[in-house]
Scaffold this active site. Structure first.
Site, PDB file in Angstrom:
ATOM      1  N   GLU A  18      -0.721   8.419  15.874  1.00  0.00           N
ATOM      2  CA  GLU A  18      -1.566   9.583  15.535  1.00  0.00           C
ATOM      3  C   GLU A  18      -2.743   9.127  14.664  1.00  0.00           C
ATOM      4  N   LEU A  59       0.843  -1.194   0.000  1.00  0.00           N
ATOM      5  CA  LEU A  59       0.000   0.000   0.000  1.00  0.00           C
ATOM      6  C   LEU A  59       0.884   1.252   0.000  1.00  0.00           C
ATOM      7  N   SER A  60       1.780   1.362   0.963  1.00  0.00           N
ATOM      8  CA  SER A  60       2.561   2.595   1.163  1.00  0.00           C
ATOM      9  C   SER A  60       3.475   2.898  -0.027  1.00  0.00           C
ATOM     10  N   GLU A 120       1.308  -0.030  10.145  1.00  0.00           N
ATOM     11  CA  GLU A 120      -0.150  -0.255  10.121  1.00  0.00           C
ATOM     12  C   GLU A 120      -0.899   0.925  10.736  1.00  0.00           C
ATOM     13  N   GLN A 135      10.876  -0.943  46.687  1.00  0.00           N
ATOM     14  CA  GLN A 135       9.546  -0.557  46.209  1.00  0.00           C
ATOM     15  C   GLN A 135       9.626   0.159  44.839  1.00  0.00           C
ATOM     16  N   GLY A 172      22.779  -0.895  33.851  1.00  0.00           N
ATOM     17  CA  GLY A 172      23.753  -0.889  32.751  1.00  0.00           C
ATOM     18  C   GLY A 172      23.671  -2.133  31.885  1.00  0.00           C
TER      19      GLY A 172
HETATM   20  N1  CAA Z   1     -13.010  -0.002   6.391  1.00  0.00           N
HETATM   21  C1  CAA Z   1     -13.570   0.153   5.168  1.00  0.00           C
HETATM   22  N2  CAA Z   1     -13.743   1.374   4.598  1.00  0.00           N
HETATM   23  C2  CAA Z   1     -13.330   2.446   5.286  1.00  0.00           C
HETATM   24  C3  CAA Z   1     -12.728   2.346   6.561  1.00  0.00           C
HETATM   25  C4  CAA Z   1     -12.569   1.042   7.115  1.00  0.00           C
HETATM   26  N3  CAA Z   1     -12.010   0.864   8.316  1.00  0.00           N
HETATM   27  N4  CAA Z   1     -12.434   3.590   7.007  1.00  0.00           N
HETATM   28  C5  CAA Z   1     -12.825   4.451   6.052  1.00  0.00           C
HETATM   29  N5  CAA Z   1     -13.371   3.746   5.011  1.00  0.00           N
HETATM   30  C6  CAA Z   1     -13.923   4.293   3.774  1.00  0.00           C
HETATM   31  C7  CAA Z   1     -14.868   5.465   4.066  1.00  0.00           C
HETATM   32  O1  CAA Z   1     -16.166   4.994   4.302  1.00  0.00           O
HETATM   33  C8  CAA Z   1     -14.767   6.274   2.785  1.00  0.00           C
HETATM   34  O2  CAA Z   1     -15.588   5.653   1.801  1.00  0.00           O
HETATM   35  P1  CAA Z   1     -16.408   6.519   0.695  1.00  0.00           P
HETATM   36  O3  CAA Z   1     -15.411   7.072  -0.243  1.00  0.00           O
HETATM   37  O4  CAA Z   1     -17.299   5.515   0.064  1.00  0.00           O
HETATM   38  O5  CAA Z   1     -17.126   7.585   1.466  1.00  0.00           O
HETATM   39  C9  CAA Z   1     -13.316   6.071   2.360  1.00  0.00           C
HETATM   40  O6  CAA Z   1     -12.860   4.865   3.007  1.00  0.00           O
HETATM   41  C10 CAA Z   1     -12.415   7.199   2.761  1.00  0.00           C
HETATM   42  O7  CAA Z   1     -12.576   7.440   4.139  1.00  0.00           O
HETATM   43  P2  CAA Z   1     -11.833   8.644   4.867  1.00  0.00           P
HETATM   44  O8  CAA Z   1     -12.215   9.926   4.167  1.00  0.00           O
HETATM   45  O9  CAA Z   1     -12.054   8.516   6.331  1.00  0.00           O
HETATM   46  O10 CAA Z   1     -10.311   8.308   4.497  1.00  0.00           O
HETATM   47  P3  CAA Z   1      -8.989   9.180   4.622  1.00  0.00           P
HETATM   48  O11 CAA Z   1      -8.346   9.224   3.297  1.00  0.00           O
HETATM   49  O12 CAA Z   1      -9.273  10.456   5.343  1.00  0.00           O
HETATM   50  O13 CAA Z   1      -8.050   8.234   5.528  1.00  0.00           O
HETATM   51  C11 CAA Z   1      -7.224   7.100   7.453  1.00  0.00           C
HETATM   52  C12 CAA Z   1      -8.440   7.656   6.685  1.00  0.00           C
HETATM   53  C13 CAA Z   1      -7.768   6.370   8.669  1.00  0.00           C
HETATM   54  C14 CAA Z   1      -6.271   8.167   7.912  1.00  0.00           C
HETATM   55  C15 CAA Z   1      -6.473   6.089   6.556  1.00  0.00           C
HETATM   56  O14 CAA Z   1      -5.927   6.727   5.449  1.00  0.00           O
HETATM   57  C16 CAA Z   1      -5.382   5.301   7.250  1.00  0.00           C
HETATM   58  O15 CAA Z   1      -5.688   4.327   7.905  1.00  0.00           O
HETATM   59  N6  CAA Z   1      -4.083   5.705   7.141  1.00  0.00           N
HETATM   60  C17 CAA Z   1      -2.977   4.931   7.666  1.00  0.00           C
HETATM   61  C18 CAA Z   1      -2.380   4.033   6.606  1.00  0.00           C
HETATM   62  C19 CAA Z   1      -1.848   2.760   7.171  1.00  0.00           C
HETATM   63  O16 CAA Z   1      -2.261   2.277   8.201  1.00  0.00           O
HETATM   64  N7  CAA Z   1      -0.926   2.131   6.442  1.00  0.00           N
HETATM   65  C20 CAA Z   1      -0.438   0.875   6.798  1.00  0.00           C
HETATM   66  C21 CAA Z   1       0.291   0.218   5.651  1.00  0.00           C
HETATM   67  S1  CAA Z   1       0.509  -1.534   5.893  1.00  0.00           S
HETATM   68  C22 CAA Z   1       1.692  -1.727   7.034  1.00  0.00           C
HETATM   69  O17 CAA Z   1       2.148  -0.813   7.653  1.00  0.00           O
HETATM   70  C23 CAA Z   1       2.071  -3.191   7.225  1.00  0.00           C
HETATM   71  C24 CAA Z   1       3.079  -3.515   8.210  1.00  0.00           C
HETATM   72  O18 CAA Z   1       3.684  -2.693   8.767  1.00  0.00           O
HETATM   73  C25 CAA Z   1       3.407  -4.887   8.492  1.00  0.00           C
HETATM   74  P1  FAD Z   2       4.170   9.989   7.386  1.00  0.00           P
HETATM   75  O1  FAD Z   2       2.827   9.707   6.863  1.00  0.00           O
HETATM   76  O2  FAD Z   2       5.070  10.865   6.580  1.00  0.00           O
HETATM   77  O3  FAD Z   2       4.042  10.588   8.851  1.00  0.00           O
HETATM   78  C1  FAD Z   2       5.075  11.317   9.479  1.00  0.00           C
HETATM   79  C2  FAD Z   2       4.546  11.801  10.834  1.00  0.00           C
HETATM   80  O4  FAD Z   2       3.403  12.679  10.614  1.00  0.00           O
HETATM   81  C3  FAD Z   2       4.038  10.662  11.714  1.00  0.00           C
HETATM   82  O5  FAD Z   2       4.318  10.943  13.061  1.00  0.00           O
HETATM   83  C4  FAD Z   2       2.534  10.699  11.486  1.00  0.00           C
HETATM   84  O6  FAD Z   2       1.799  10.157  12.565  1.00  0.00           O
HETATM   85  C5  FAD Z   2       2.296  12.194  11.343  1.00  0.00           C
HETATM   86  N1  FAD Z   2       1.059  12.468  10.616  1.00  0.00           N
HETATM   87  C6  FAD Z   2       0.795  12.254   9.292  1.00  0.00           C
HETATM   88  N2  FAD Z   2      -0.457  12.593   8.995  1.00  0.00           N
HETATM   89  C7  FAD Z   2      -1.027  13.030  10.142  1.00  0.00           C
HETATM   90  C8  FAD Z   2      -2.315  13.537  10.486  1.00  0.00           C
HETATM   91  N3  FAD Z   2      -3.282  13.646   9.596  1.00  0.00           N
HETATM   92  N4  FAD Z   2      -2.530  13.910  11.777  1.00  0.00           N
HETATM   93  C9  FAD Z   2      -1.543  13.787  12.702  1.00  0.00           C
HETATM   94  N5  FAD Z   2      -0.309  13.330  12.444  1.00  0.00           N
HETATM   95  C10 FAD Z   2      -0.054  12.945  11.176  1.00  0.00           C
HETATM   96  N6  FAD Z   2       3.460  -0.282   4.354  1.00  0.00           N
HETATM   97  C11 FAD Z   2       2.852  -1.173   3.532  1.00  0.00           C
HETATM   98  O7  FAD Z   2       2.039  -0.807   2.689  1.00  0.00           O
HETATM   99  N7  FAD Z   2       3.123  -2.501   3.650  1.00  0.00           N
HETATM  100  C12 FAD Z   2       3.997  -2.997   4.552  1.00  0.00           C
HETATM  101  O8  FAD Z   2       4.191  -4.215   4.636  1.00  0.00           O
HETATM  102  C13 FAD Z   2       4.674  -2.070   5.415  1.00  0.00           C
HETATM  103  N8  FAD Z   2       5.600  -2.506   6.317  1.00  0.00           N
HETATM  104  C14 FAD Z   2       6.363  -1.581   6.973  1.00  0.00           C
HETATM  105  C15 FAD Z   2       7.467  -2.012   7.737  1.00  0.00           C
HETATM  106  C16 FAD Z   2       8.302  -1.076   8.327  1.00  0.00           C
HETATM  107  C17 FAD Z   2       9.497  -1.543   9.103  1.00  0.00           C
HETATM  108  C18 FAD Z   2       8.028   0.310   8.208  1.00  0.00           C
HETATM  109  C19 FAD Z   2       8.939   1.350   8.814  1.00  0.00           C
HETATM  110  C20 FAD Z   2       6.925   0.729   7.517  1.00  0.00           C
HETATM  111  C21 FAD Z   2       6.089  -0.200   6.877  1.00  0.00           C
HETATM  112  N9  FAD Z   2       5.023   0.212   6.074  1.00  0.00           N
HETATM  113  C22 FAD Z   2       4.364  -0.688   5.267  1.00  0.00           C
HETATM  114  C23 FAD Z   2       4.717   1.624   5.946  1.00  0.00           C
HETATM  115  C24 FAD Z   2       4.019   2.186   7.192  1.00  0.00           C
HETATM  116  O9  FAD Z   2       2.691   1.775   7.229  1.00  0.00           O
HETATM  117  C25 FAD Z   2       4.173   3.709   7.149  1.00  0.00           C
HETATM  118  O10 FAD Z   2       5.531   3.981   7.460  1.00  0.00           O
HETATM  119  C26 FAD Z   2       3.249   4.399   8.115  1.00  0.00           C
HETATM  120  O11 FAD Z   2       1.898   4.226   7.738  1.00  0.00           O
HETATM  121  C27 FAD Z   2       3.561   5.918   8.244  1.00  0.00           C
HETATM  122  O12 FAD Z   2       3.743   6.497   7.004  1.00  0.00           O
HETATM  123  P2  FAD Z   2       5.044   7.383   6.714  1.00  0.00           P
HETATM  124  O13 FAD Z   2       6.209   6.573   7.128  1.00  0.00           O
HETATM  125  O14 FAD Z   2       5.005   7.830   5.306  1.00  0.00           O
HETATM  126  O15 FAD Z   2       4.934   8.616   7.673  1.00  0.00           O
END
Ligand code: CAA
Ligand code: FAD
Length: 378
Positions: free
Chosen positions: A364, A122-123, A360, A276, A337
């Protein structure tokens, strides 16, 4: 949580962790590699396909059992824990939930029990917390789509056989037009661009993937065209329970070590566990671990029973990851240490803990999800 079925699963995985995983953790951290022999054992024991129904090659367990598995394995080795979590929650779960029967039959058996590892793309470099703005584009070529773009920080990305890839099928500035694809990583153009050198979870590979005109058959569209953002966000809801469980496992490992050490280390003529100041640290650790476990079990229970769990998964991930950071910090303090050196495991637990507050969805982002759910309809 106290269901005998869960106690049995915990005992079984706990024994496996103590004998097969924990003894390797320092070497995995040092070498940056999870041995293939250990990965084979994870498959043989059903830990890579725990949540997948038996008809698709899995062990047919529920999500609560899966969370227990991730917690217990992460107690031994956090890198191995996230290998299982990303593979299960982020690759197999969306296929199971959004896939057609043909897709489930084709992809799940290999992933669940055939040694094929899964990942989730995704990212991107310019789309992390805000994945709706991702730029990877899937061009419609008739029988197939051609995917081009860069995916960042992909867990298991180097070793995966199957990737879930989110790409735009319509050029927009927001989440609309995103489609989910199941991609065979052996397809020409799926290239590992670089591997990250990280603070912790050093045995888990984190790859930047370059999608260079990767041809994906239309039969591999996951869910509906243009509905991929919902696939991604609902996948992350479940994934967050997995990461909360990983955080809990790391915290439990640090706590157990600190507790044991405090009874053995003598200063001022008595074990430091009799001070404690140390007891209060242990009490706080114990309480935060119990609270984390309850939040995880609650979110898993809701998911297992078909109830909404998006907020509860975010709460579990937020609390367990931040508690893990506090607990691993305090564990080092209890060891003094020694805690700061690589001869003791707590410095690894501390380094492994930090990522649970970032991937994930950062803490924030979890707060945004929780608040949005609380304010909905008010
Ligand atoms: N399930 C299904 N649909 C959802 C949903 C959910 N939990 N939350 C929102 N939606 C839908 C909404 O209903 C909306 O749908 P419509 O267009 O039909 O209205 C749409 O998604 C957009 O919703 P928002 O306007 O709320 O979305 P947004 O763009 O403002 O983003 C967010 C919301 C919660 C910030 C989201 O972008 C998010 O979760 N960001 C973080 C990304 C993330 O977690 N990345 C992880 C990558 S994987 C990884 O990291 C793996 C690893 O480490 C091992
Ligand atoms: P940014 O989005 O640039 O955020 C930087 C800072 O700004 C953070 O503190 C954040 O909380 C803050 N911030 C951003 N937006 C807001 C807001 N609206 N309000 C308040 N604060 C905000 N992604 C995948 O798709 N698949 C994977 O398997 C996967 N594995 C990963 C494994 C590792 C070891 C790492 C480091 C990352 C992995 N990711 C993966 C990506 C991970 O999900 C992202 O790093 C994470 O979602 C944050 O995105 P970013 O690093 O671009 O930080």
């Amino acid at each position: 949580m106290y269901n005998p079925q869960y106690t049995e699963i915990r005992d079984l995985v706990s024994k496996f962790t103590d004998t097969e995983v924990a003894p390797l953790a320092a070497k995995i951290d040092h070498d940056g590699v999870i041995p293939q022999d250990l990965i084979n054992k994870l498959y043989e024991n059903g830990f890579m396909g725990s949540y997948i129904p038996e008809e698709f090659g899995g062990a047919g367990m529920d999500y609560t059992s899966y969370a227990i598995i991730v917690e217990e394995i992460s107690r031994g080795c956090a890198s191995t824990g996230v290998l299982i979590s990303a593979h299960t929650s982020l690759c197999m779960w969306p296929i199971l939930s959004f896939g057609t029967t043909e897709q489930k039959q084709k992809f799940l058996p290999g992933l669940a029990s055939g040694g094929v590892i899964g990942c989730f793309c995704l990212s991107e470099p310019n789309a992390g917390s805000d994945p709706g703005t991702l730029a990877t584009f899937a061009e419609d070529k008739g029988d197939y789509y051609e995917l081009s773009g860069t995916k960042n920080f992909i867990t298991n990305g180097k070793d995966a056989g199957i990737a879930i890839v989110l790409a735009k099928t319509t050029k927009t500035n927001d989440h609309k037009g995103i489609t989910a694809f199941i991609v065979d990583t052996k397809t020409e153009g799926f290239q590992v661009q670089k591997l990250e050198d990280k603070l912790g979870i050093k045995g888990s590979t984190t790859a930047q993937i370059w999608l260079n005109k990767v041809k994906v058959p239309k039969a591999n569209i996951l869910g509906e065209v243009g509905k991929g953002f919902k696939v991604a966000l609902s996948t992350l809801d479940g994934g967050r329970i997995g990461i909360a469980a990983q955080a809990l496992g790391i915290a439990e490992a640090a706590f157990r070590y600190a507790k044991k050490y405090s009874k053995e280390r003598v200063q001022f003529g008595k074990p430091i566990s009799e001070l404690q100041a140390i007891q209060f640290k242990l009490a706080d650790m114990s309480t935060e671990i119990a609270a984390s476990r309850l939040l995880i079990m609650h979110a898993s229970y809701l998911k297992d029973n078909g109830l909404p769990y998006s907020k509860e998964a975010a709460q579990a991930k937020l609390f367990a990851s931040e508690a893990c950071m506090r607990i691993t910090t305090q564990a080092i303090q209890v060891l003094g240490g020694n805690g700061y050196t690589k001869e003791y495991p707590c410095e690894r637990h501390f380094r492994d803990a930090k990522i649970t507050e970032i991937y994930e969805g950062t803490s924030e982002i979890q707060r945004i999800v929780i608040a949005a759910n609380e304010l909905k309809g008010v």
